[in-house]
Design a protein around this motif. Structure first.
Motif, PDB file in Angstrom:
ATOM      1  N   GLN A  67       0.827  -1.208   0.000  1.00  0.00           N
ATOM      2  CA  GLN A  67       0.000   0.000   0.000  1.00  0.00           C
ATOM      3  C   GLN A  67       0.862   1.259   0.000  1.00  0.00           C
ATOM      4  N   LYS A  68       1.943   1.255   0.762  1.00  0.00           N
ATOM      5  CA  LYS A  68       2.846   2.411   0.790  1.00  0.00           C
ATOM      6  C   LYS A  68       3.527   2.600  -0.571  1.00  0.00           C
ATOM      7  N   ALA A  71       0.923   4.017  -3.027  1.00  0.00           N
ATOM      8  CA  ALA A  71       0.656   5.418  -2.692  1.00  0.00           C
ATOM      9  C   ALA A  71       1.822   6.313  -3.115  1.00  0.00           C
ATOM     10  N   THR A  76      -2.564   3.803  -6.209  1.00  0.00           N
ATOM     11  CA  THR A  76      -3.500   3.129  -5.317  1.00  0.00           C
ATOM     12  C   THR A  76      -4.847   2.870  -5.991  1.00  0.00           C
TER      13      THR A  76
END
Length: 96
Positions: A67-68, A71, A76
């Motif tokens: 997820q990081k 992003a 995302t």
């Protein structure tokens, strides 16, 4: 920089040589985040080298690291769309 074997690079980016869509787990990534085809992995995987992104996405779990990563690169929403459609291949993901 040494690889931390976190697995994020085998999940977050799309990998055309493996027909692996963005944000989807590589089918060759084992439960312990190692490559099951390491000796036969494609050149793009061989050429990948750990860099500062590895530190920027550090997190306790693979999902958090992915997820990081997504992003960080503004991917995302695209990855979520692919995941919701259940695209098993990069070609299908790009055509939808």
């Amino acid at each position: 920089m040494d690889c931390t074997r976190c697995g994020a690079c085998c999940v977050a980016p799309d990998i055309a040589a493996l027909d692996k869509p963005l944000g989807m787990r590589c089918p060759h990534l084992t439960a312990d985040n190692l490559c099951s085809v390491y000796e036969r992995r494609p050149q793009v995987c061989r050429d990948y080298a750990a860099d500062e992104v590895c530190h920027l996405i550090e997190a306790p779990t693979l999902e958090e690291r992915v997820q990081k990563y997504l992003a960080l690169f503004g991917l995302t929403d695209e990855a979520e769309s692919i995941r919701q459609r259940g695209c098993s291949s990069m070609r299908k993901a790009r055509s939808g």
